[in-house]
Design a protein around this motif. Structure first.
Motif, mmCIF file in Angstrom:
data_model
loop_
_atom_site.group_PDB
_atom_site.id
_atom_site.type_symbol
_atom_site.label_atom_id
_atom_site.label_comp_id
_atom_site.label_asym_id
_atom_site.label_seq_id
_atom_site.Cartn_x
_atom_site.Cartn_y
_atom_site.Cartn_z
ATOM 1 N N LYS A 260 119.396 17.085 -9.133
ATOM 2 C CA LYS A 260 119.608 18.373 -8.469
ATOM 3 C C LYS A 260 118.846 18.432 -7.149
ATOM 4 C CE LYS A 260 119.113 21.951 -11.157
ATOM 5 N NZ LYS A 260 118.542 22.803 -12.226
ATOM 6 N N ALA A 263 120.637 16.292 -4.613
ATOM 7 C CA ALA A 263 121.896 16.861 -4.141
ATOM 8 C C ALA A 263 121.690 17.895 -3.042
ATOM 9 C CB ALA A 263 122.650 17.492 -5.313
ATOM 10 N N LEU A 264 120.516 18.505 -2.975
ATOM 11 C CA LEU A 264 120.258 19.536 -1.972
ATOM 12 C C LEU A 264 119.875 18.971 -0.614
ATOM 13 C CD1 LEU A 264 118.249 22.081 -4.169
ATOM 14 C CD2 LEU A 264 120.640 22.230 -3.465
ATOM 15 N N CYS A 268 122.611 13.645 1.692
ATOM 16 C CA CYS A 268 123.017 13.095 0.393
ATOM 17 C C CYS A 268 124.514 12.803 0.394
ATOM 18 C CB CYS A 268 122.659 14.079 -0.722
ATOM 19 S SG CYS A 268 123.163 13.526 -2.367
ATOM 20 N N LEU A 271 127.893 13.532 -4.995
ATOM 21 C CA LEU A 271 128.274 14.833 -5.531
ATOM 22 C C LEU A 271 127.743 14.938 -6.959
ATOM 23 C CD1 LEU A 271 129.924 17.477 -5.296
ATOM 24 C CD2 LEU A 271 131.892 16.220 -6.203
ATOM 25 N N CYS A 307 125.945 21.234 -7.899
ATOM 26 C CA CYS A 307 124.510 21.273 -7.599
ATOM 27 C C CYS A 307 124.222 21.138 -6.113
ATOM 28 C CB CYS A 307 123.785 20.172 -8.373
ATOM 29 S SG CYS A 307 123.904 20.331 -10.164
ATOM 30 N N ASN A 308 125.149 20.567 -5.338
ATOM 31 C CA ASN A 308 124.931 20.389 -3.906
ATOM 32 C C ASN A 308 124.908 21.722 -3.167
ATOM 33 O OD1 ASN A 308 126.480 18.003 -5.119
ATOM 34 N ND2 ASN A 308 125.641 17.096 -3.258
ATOM 35 N N THR A 309 125.686 22.677 -3.633
ATOM 36 C CA THR A 309 125.783 23.981 -2.971
ATOM 37 C C THR A 309 125.361 25.135 -3.866
ATOM 38 O OG1 THR A 309 128.101 24.186 -3.623
ATOM 39 C CG2 THR A 309 127.647 23.160 -1.492
ATOM 40 N N MET A 344 131.845 12.846 0.071
ATOM 41 C CA MET A 344 130.940 12.207 -0.878
ATOM 42 C C MET A 344 131.497 10.864 -1.340
ATOM 43 S SD MET A 344 128.458 14.300 -1.004
ATOM 44 C CE MET A 344 128.055 16.013 -0.658
#
Length: 405
Positions: A260, A263-264, A268, A271, A307-309, A344
């Motif tokens: 997590k 991913a932020l 990165c 996905l 988790c990316n957004t 991604m």
């Protein structure tokens, strides 16, 4: 209690006060040296050395029946040592500021005559700290009573929860009791059997909160069968297999947290998603009594948390259109993934180990199809340990459940 911090304040405007002549670093040094004295009696003796008792220069005798009668014969002068070890006279506000104490503390540490009828300076001495040393309290708890309370609390079987290992690793939980009141009620029975007088509830609660790091667990559902077997086993007798099981669960959560955080990051190229099927929702959601005697339509909701957004997709369908198997889960993935993949190159998916929905051959074929289509270079499907599953999409389901109520 938080440590005190030195604050420089403006004292009175008297000409004789030498507070302004003392450098700031010297004031801070005096403040630190004072609080390095751990014992309150030593601090009082230190303050005693800074106070000089002198006769009153003038007394106001107006409106008195007898002009010679007065309760005040002495006055106090306050001094601070300079860098050259010279006494600098300061006002009362200044000495309070330098040592970070209150007026009451200074008045308490002032000199008091050993003989109140003789006010000669040779008989004056600093007050001693008497906190906790008085013997006039008939309700003081005896040490053996306090130890009996601690012994009773230790009789309850305790366990550690995997959910709190990272935030509070020493936290333990009790399942055999649901509140301190219930434990105190059992404590009264325990004291009657031992022919001792029990302490009050507030004292039992104070010992429980200050001497132990114990909480209560609410009734749970979907628990781990391996952990349930070890609930009533003492911590020191926990089998090796159970400790390994907990380490695996903790390692899986650690990898999820690391994914997590990764991913932020803006750069990165992976996905990271978590997916799960929510408990079936009754449609419509009504509280009317008639509903309990009628058959409602159940709605399925498959959630995908990005988790990316920190966003989420919800795939909803009624039970009349489709079931809850691997085909439906695969169809949802093929509908949602193209909308969120962007540029991604890799995909990491977290889910539970449900064989009918996630951990099966059809879902593996969906991952292979995505790679063959060039959507991703690699795909990892990671499963959490059964019974120790709390995915980010569960927080999204919690919002729905809250609004549903």
């Amino acid at each position: 209690m938080a440590a005190k911090v030195f604050t420089n304040i403006h004292c009175c405007k008297t000409d004789w006060c030498g507070y302004k002549r003392i450098p700031q670093d010297k004031k801070k040094e005096l403040f630190d040296e004072f609080y390095k004295l751990d014992d309150c009696n030593i601090q009082n003796a230190y303050l005693f050395g800074l106070i000089k008792t002198v006769p009153c220069k003038r007394q106001y005798r107006k409106d008195r029946i007898n002009a010679d009668e007065t309760r005040r014969h002495n006055s106090s002068e306050y001094y601070i040592k300079s860098k050259e070890n010279i006494d600098i006279r300061v006002c009362k506000i200044a000495i309070l500021s330098v040592h970070g104490i209150s007026k009451q503390r200074l008045d308490y540490s002032k000199v008091v005559p050993q003989n109140i009828y003789d006010d000669t300076s040779s008989l004056w001495s600093p007050k001693l700290d008497r906190r906790g040393k008085h013997h006039n309290s008939p309700h003081a708890c005896k040490e053996q009573d306090v130890e009996l309370v601690k012994k009773h609390i230790r009789l309850f079987s305790r366990y550690k929860s995997h959910y709190s290992l990272s935030q509070n690793p020493n936290r333990q939980y009790i399942l055999s009791a649901s509140s301190v009141e219930e434990m105190h009620w059992l404590y009264i029975i325990y004291c009657n059997e031992n022919e001792t007088v029990p302490l009050k509830l507030h004292k039992y609660r104070y010992i429980f909160n200050n001497d132990f790091n114990i909480g209560f667990k609410l009734p749970r559902s979907g628990t781990c069968k391996i952990c349930d077997k070890a609930v009533n086993v003492p911590l020191e007798d926990t089998p090796l297999s159970h400790r390994i099981h907990l380490q695996k669960a903790q390692m899986a959560y650690r990898r999820l947290s690391e994914a997590k955080k990764m991913a932020l990051v803006d750069t990165c190229d992976t996905l990271v998603i978590s997916m799960d099927l929510e408990q079936a929702l009754p449609t419509p959601m009504l509280s009317t009594e008639v509903v309990f005697y009628l058959r409602q339509l159940w709605t399925c909701n498959f959630g995908i948390h990005i988790c990316n957004t920190n966003g989420a997709f919800m795939c909803v369908w009624p039970e009349s259109n489709a079931g809850r198997g691997a085909d439906e889960i695969g169809s949802c993935l093929l509908q949602v993934i193209p909308k969120i993949k962007g540029n991604m190159k890799k995909l990491i998916a977290y889910s539970d180990s449900c064989v009918g929905q996630n951990k099966n051959f059809p879902i593996m074929c969906v991952w292979i199809y995505m790679i063959e289509m060039g959507w991703f270079e690699s795909i990892e499907h990671r499963f959490l340990v059964p019974g120790h599953i709390y995915l980010p999409c569960d927080a999204d389901f919690g919002i729905i459940e809250k609004l549903k109520r």
